[in-house]
Design an enzyme around this catalytic site. Structure first.
Site, PDB file in Angstrom:
ATOM      1  N   GLY A 170       0.810  -1.210   0.000  1.00  0.00           N
ATOM      2  CA  GLY A 170       0.000   0.000   0.000  1.00  0.00           C
ATOM      3  C   GLY A 170       0.835   1.248   0.000  1.00  0.00           C
ATOM      4  O   GLY A 170       1.965   1.254  -0.355  1.00  0.00           O
ATOM      5  N   GLY A 171       0.305   2.288   0.466  1.00  0.00           N
ATOM      6  CA  GLY A 171       0.940   3.602   0.469  1.00  0.00           C
ATOM      7  C   GLY A 171      -0.270   4.428   0.241  1.00  0.00           C
ATOM      8  O   GLY A 171      -1.337   4.077   0.733  1.00  0.00           O
TER       9      GLY A 171
ATOM     10  N   GLY B 124      -2.575   4.768  -2.678  1.00  0.00           N
ATOM     11  CA  GLY B 124      -2.627   4.035  -3.935  1.00  0.00           C
ATOM     12  C   GLY B 124      -2.067   2.651  -3.683  1.00  0.00           C
ATOM     13  O   GLY B 124      -1.284   2.436  -2.768  1.00  0.00           O
TER      14      GLY B 124
ATOM     15  N   VAL C  16      -0.050  -0.715  -5.129  1.00  0.00           N
ATOM     16  CA  VAL C  16       0.957  -1.008  -6.144  1.00  0.00           C
ATOM     17  C   VAL C  16       0.817  -2.442  -6.631  1.00  0.00           C
ATOM     18  O   VAL C  16       0.662  -3.362  -5.835  1.00  0.00           O
ATOM     19  CB  VAL C  16       2.375  -0.774  -5.579  1.00  0.00           C
ATOM     20  CG1 VAL C  16       3.411  -1.035  -6.652  1.00  0.00           C
ATOM     21  CG2 VAL C  16       2.498   0.639  -5.070  1.00  0.00           C
TER      22      VAL C  16
ATOM     23  N   LYS D 290       0.923   1.776 -10.146  1.00  0.00           N
ATOM     24  CA  LYS D 290       0.294   2.341  -8.951  1.00  0.00           C
ATOM     25  C   LYS D 290      -1.108   2.784  -9.300  1.00  0.00           C
ATOM     26  O   LYS D 290      -1.307   3.690 -10.102  1.00  0.00           O
ATOM     27  CB  LYS D 290       1.122   3.508  -8.426  1.00  0.00           C
ATOM     28  CG  LYS D 290       0.535   4.091  -7.170  1.00  0.00           C
ATOM     29  CD  LYS D 290       1.464   5.061  -6.497  1.00  0.00           C
ATOM     30  CE  LYS D 290       2.422   4.362  -5.570  1.00  0.00           C
ATOM     31  NZ  LYS D 290       3.152   5.290  -4.712  1.00  0.00           N
TER      32      LYS D 290
ATOM     33  N   ASP E 214       6.750  14.456   0.472  1.00  0.00           N
ATOM     34  CA  ASP E 214       6.432  13.289   1.283  1.00  0.00           C
ATOM     35  C   ASP E 214       7.602  12.326   1.316  1.00  0.00           C
ATOM     36  O   ASP E 214       7.446  11.141   1.074  1.00  0.00           O
ATOM     37  CB  ASP E 214       5.168  12.617   0.738  1.00  0.00           C
ATOM     38  CG  ASP E 214       4.642  11.547   1.679  1.00  0.00           C
ATOM     39  OD1 ASP E 214       5.083  11.523   2.851  1.00  0.00           O
ATOM     40  OD2 ASP E 214       3.815  10.726   1.249  1.00  0.00           O
TER      41      ASP E 214
END
Ligand SMILES: *[C@@H]1O[C@H](CO)[C@@H](O)[C@H](O)[C@H]1NC(C)=O
Ligand SMILES: *[C@@H]1O[C@H](CO)[C@@H](O)[C@H](O)[C@H]1NC(C)=O
Ligand SMILES: *[C@@H]1O[C@H](CO)[C@@H](O)[C@H](O)[C@H]1NC(C)=O
Ligand SMILES: *[C@@H]1O[C@H](CO)[C@@H](O)[C@H](O)[C@H]1NC(C)=O
Ligand SMILES: *[C@@H]1O[C@H](CO)[C@@H](O)[C@H](O)[C@H]1NC(C)=O
Length: 946
Positions: free
Chosen positions: A657-658, A660, A662, A676, A777
């Site tokens: 995750g993050g 979005g 992947v 993504k 970020d």
């Protein structure tokens, strides 16, 4: 309260129904459980259900109901507590105790000596500290003891030989000090002794060499343990020795004879290698790097067909290299650099079909490079620098398609540079400096699209600089100095946007420096002295701030730099004229460009959005969203391929995750890419911010930088929008640091390199463009690591678009723990926010975990007095042994820089350009030993301004 009642009820129940022994066992287990942290208690309450403790998860009993086996390891890192309340006195029948990979801490209690039947003791991968209690020597039945990867200090108990049944000892990765007790030689059943990564000193006792059944261990402690599970009652027949990374001195006993692994790197050992090192014909890995070993290579090594990796760098071995080594069918890596070998390079190396690294720099080898070397087709690194090699560089080397590092500097090679080098399309570093090479620079070098380091200096190369060199767009460092190059500097150099260091000095270049140089914003160090250049210097910081020595002795350079005359009036006119045009272009082009893009986008969005996807069979037909394409992909096809490769984004292909999700997608071309997928929420955001996004995407697509994840394309479609990136092999820095084995592999040198890579990427994005591109970020989640642990920053420029909110985005952009403090009260996001996050990630890299409290300590203006005495060595990642020599100095420099980046006042933080400069300078020698440096000393000057 409730818990206590629960305990009482339970234990009284147990007492009433069982024999005295078993009731004490149950009671002790519950007492232990009650001593844990709340989360562990909750976990155990869910695992230890019912009144019969023999049915609890992780507990096994014998037929009488007495506990024989306590195994709590599957719940990795979740048990937090000590062993103090697990009174082993009450477990007379325990044969197996395995608490591997938890978060247990405190001392190993001395009452462990009561476990007289214990066969298997595995406390590895916890945070135990203190000494190994001498009572451990009472465990007469013990066959395996693993205390690997804890924080245990003190000596190895002298009485260790009373563990008469022990076959495996694993103390890898602690702080054990003192000598290896010679009594270890009495452990006749010992087959594996893993003492690597400690602080042992003294010599290797001769008795170790007499252990006929010794098999010993591995760098990655895990494989030892795993192997052992299946083999515990079987006699092991391999032999391994791993004592690397200690401070052992003296000679290696000559008695070792049948090892498969022999690892003694980074000690202070002297004398020769044991003559019969590969006598049994089993040796696979040999590592004796960085000792002071002398003498000839043992003859048993010449015919050691089993050899896969042999690392002998950094010793004083001597002898004729062509006699000392034979043909190795399995050899992958051989490092002989920095020794005193002489003789010629044998053609036999060409018959090692798996050889990837052949490193023989800094020896006294002579003669020519045998063209037969070209038969070692897997060769990726050939380092023969600093020897006495002569003759031409064989054109046959052009067949080595895997070659990425070809380092032949400091020899006496003559003749031309073979144009076949241009066939090495994987080439990343080419260093032919300090030879007698003549003739032209081959045009074909421009074919090496991965080449980032090219050094042809100090030869007698002639002719002009081929403009095709500028096709090697990855170039970061280009050194053509001290040759006889003539003609002008090619206009096309403006394409080398990644260029960081350029040295063209001491040639016969003439004409003016092309205007296109003004685009090389990333250029940091430049030297064009001793040529016949004239005219204005480029309008770049690297030139303005260059020293006189870097510009001197030219024909008529002018401009704003030390030692140069300002340009005279007519050329100033030209200059301002040029600037006028530029200003117009700068204004018109983007407007025009955006208009076109907006138009295209709007048009295609409208077409797409009219259709609403209904059935799956229609996907194909609908799949014509907006697709930007680069790198030879056909956008539409790319879109379809990705849908197909991920089975319409099935979770089977999901990586992590993050913001979005992947996915990993294998394209029909064989290329594997990361996709993504943007969340619906982001999708909406995206559409709102499309205009902002598209221009950034276009900019991002054009970026080629070694330390920035390459973006291949972007697709927007009503059903799903996604970004397509280069797949970066090892995943995020965060993941690597949290995996104990990978974290160990990521040694200090590699960690320093990660930090430099991250700094390079940020510096390039902040300063290499007319408008700085701010990441917003930076965190250890966004720094990915390639297979060689090179850092690649991901999500550049997208953070802003993917986490926007016009009014309150500060709470959304950035990752908690990495956000610059000023964002709490200003809305100003600029480069300095990235600089702060860079500081956090850098400290994280060296601590092995997020600095957490240390940050709040930094931001409070009054230092806590206790912390003034915290030693730097106690803060850095304990899973690695302390850094040595060069790494030690560089580490201190990098930590100082990182602390400067964490300054509470954004104005006082350095720029990323200053950071890269500081990190690339040679570090100053330390004023006091590394182990005595206090944390306060490295951050002293930073804390004062809050
Ligand atoms: C743990 O649980 C006890 C009792 O249930 C409670 O008093 C205590 O505050 C908890 N501790 C934490 C850190 O949650
Ligand atoms: C102890 O329990 C663990 C986990 O169930 C198991 O892997 C191991 O083989 C057991 N040991 C013995 C000696 O039975
Ligand atoms: C080395 O070990 C192998 C495998 O156990 C064995 O076959 C061989 O005889 C041993 N060689 C010597 C010299 O001990
Ligand atoms: C190199 O390999 C080729 C093809 O396998 C073979 O024909 C040739 O003889 C080899 N050359 C040498 C010098 O071993
Ligand atoms: C010359 O360069 C320096 C440093 O970049 C700058 O501070 C200064 O303003 C420049 N002077 C002129 C006349 O452009």
């Amino acid at each position: 309260m409730f818990f206590l009642i629960f305990v009482l009820v339970l234990s009284s129940h147990v007492v009433s129904s069982s024999s005295p022994i078993t009731s004490m066992e149950a009671e002790t287990l519950l007492k232990w459980k009650a001593s844990f942290h709340n989360t562990t208690q909750t976990l155990l309450s869910s695992l230890w259900v019912g009144s019969n403790h023999c049915n609890w998860v992780g507990i096994t009993c014998d037929s009488t109901g007495s506990v024989t086996n306590i195994t709590l390891r599957e719940y990795g890192m979740s048990l937090r507590g000590t062993l103090d309340n697990l009174n082993f006195f009450y477990f007379p029948n325990l044969i197996w105790l395995q608490l591997r990979n938890n978060s247990l801490y405190g001392h190993i209690p001395s009452h462990i000596g009561n476990l007289s039947k214990l066969i298997f003791l595995d406390l590895s991968f916890n945070n135990f500290s203190g000494c190994i209690p001498s009572e451990i020597c009472l465990l007469k039945s013990l066959q395996l003891i693993s205390l690997e990867s804890n924080e245990i200090s003190g000596p190895i108990p002298r009485d260790i030989a009373s563990l008469s049944s022990v076959s495996n000892i694993g103390f890898h990765g602690n702080y054990l000090s003192g000598p290896i007790p010679s009594s270890i030689g009495r452990l006749h059943n010992l087959s594996s002794l893993d003492l690597g990564w400690n602080r042992l000193n003294g010599s290797i006792p001769k008795q170790v060499g007499m252990l006929r059944s010794l098999y010993l261990l591995d760098i990655s402690g895990n494989s030892l343990i795993n192997r052992f599970y299946s083999n515990i009652y079987r006699k092991l027949d391999l032999e391994r020795l791993f004592l690397a990374y200690n401070s052992l001195t003296g000679h290696i006993p000559q008695t070792y004879c049948n090892f498969t692994y022999f690892q003694l790197s980074n000690n202070h050992l002297t004398g020769p290698l044991p003559e019969n090192l590969c006598h049994g014909g089993q040796l696979i890995r040999l590592g004796v790097v960085n000792n002071s070993l002398t003498g000839l290579i043992p003859s048993s090594l010449r015919d050691c067909k089993s050899l896969i990796r042999a690392r002998l760098e950094g010793n004083q071995f001597t002898g004729n290299i062509s006699d000392a080594f034979g043909i190795y069918p399995n050899l992958v890596y051989i490092g002989l650099s920095h020794n005193n070998f002489f003789g010629q390079l044998s053609p036999k190396w060409g018959q090692c079909p798996h050889l990837t690294n052949l490193l023989i720099s800094n020896n006294n080898i002579s003669g020519k490079i045998p063209f037969e070397l070209a038969n070692a087709t897997q060769l990726g690194e050939l380092d023969l620098s600093s020897n006495h090699l002569i003759g031409e560089i064989p054109k046959e080397l052009g067949a080595l398609k895997m070659m990425s590092r070809l380092l032949l500097s400091g020899n006496r090679f003559s003749g031309k540079i073979p144009s076949e080098i241009g066939l090495l399309f994987n080439l990343e570093q080419l260093n032919l400096a300090s030879n007698n090479l003549s003739g032209p620079i081959p045009d074909q070098l421009g074919n090496c699209l991965k080449l980032f380091h090219l050094n042809l200096s100090m030869n007698t190369l002639g002719g002009g600089i081929p403009s095709s060199i500028s096709d090697a767009i990855a170039l970061q460092s280009l050194d053509l100095s001290q040759n006889s190059l003539i003609g002008g500097i090619p206009q096309e150099f403006g394409k080398l946007k990644s260029l960081d260091i350029l040295n063209l000095s001491h040639n016969r270049l003439n004409g003016s420096i092309p205007k296109a140089f003004n685009d090389l914003h990333g250029l940091r160090i430049v030297n064009i002295s001793y040529n016949q250049l004239e005219g204005p210097i480029p309008d770049l910081k690297a030139f303005h701030e260059a020293s006189f020595d870097a510009l001197r002795n030219n024909k008529a350079l002018c401009g704003n730099a030390t030692g140069l005359r300002p340009c005279v009036l007519p050329s100033r006119d030209n200059h301002s004229h040029g600037r006028g045009i530029k200003v117009i272009l700068l204004t018109i082009l983007p407007i025009f460009g955006s208009l076109v893009l907006v138009f295209i986008l709007a048009a295609s969005f409208n077409t797409c959005c009219k259709k609403t996807p209904t059935r799956k069979s229609e996907t194909r037909e609908e799949s014509h969203g907006d697709i930007f394409t680069v790198l030879g992909f056909d956008g539409r096809k790319l879109h379809d391929n990705i849908i197909e490769a991920t089975e319409d984004f099935s979770s089977n292909y999901q990586c992590s995750g993050g913001y979005g999700t992947v996915y990993k997608a294998a394209l029909p071309t064989g290329q594997v890419v990361a996709v993504k997928k943007l969340h619906q929420y982001e999708d909406n955001m995206l559409i709102n911010n499309l205009k902002a996004f598209e221009s950034e995407i276009v900019a991002l697509l054009e970026i080629r930088h070694r330390n920035i994840v390459q973006m291949y394309g972007f697709c927007s479609h009503p059903k799903h929008s996604f970004l397509v990136y280069e797949l970066v092999e090892k995943g995020s820095l965060r993941m690597v640091l949290s995996n104990i084995e990978q974290a160990k592999e990521l040694d200090w040198t590699k960690r320093l390199n990660v930090v430099k890579g991250l700094a390079n990427a940020l510096s390039y994005m902040h300063h290499g463009h007319s408008q700085p591109i701010v990441h917003r970020d930076i965190s250890s989640n966004n720094v990915l690591l390639a297979s060689d642990f090179e850092a690649r920053v991901s999500d550049f420029g997208t953070a802003r678009v993917l986490k926007p909110d016009s009014s309150n985005w500060t709470s959304l952009a950035g990752t908690y723990g990495y956000i610059a403090p000023e964002l709490a009260y200003t809305m100003r996001v600029d480069e300095k926010c990235d600089v702060y996050s860079f500081g956090v990630v850098t400290i994280e890299v060296f601590m092995g975990k997020h600095p957490g409290d240390l940050l709040s300590y930094l931001s409070s203006s009054t230092p806590v007095p206790n912390d003034q005495h915290v030693l730097l060595k106690d803060v850095i990642d304990h899973r690695l042994s302390p850094p040595r020599s060069r790494a030690e100095k560089d580490l201190v420099t990098a930590i100082k820089v990182a602390f400067a980046c964490l300054n509470g006042n954004p104005l006082l933080r350095p720029t990323m350009q200053q950071v890269t400069q500081a990190l690339s300078r040679r570090s100053l020698p330390l004023t006091s030993p590394f182990s005595t440096i206090k944390l306060g000393e490295v951050l002293g000057h930073v804390v004062s301004n809050g």
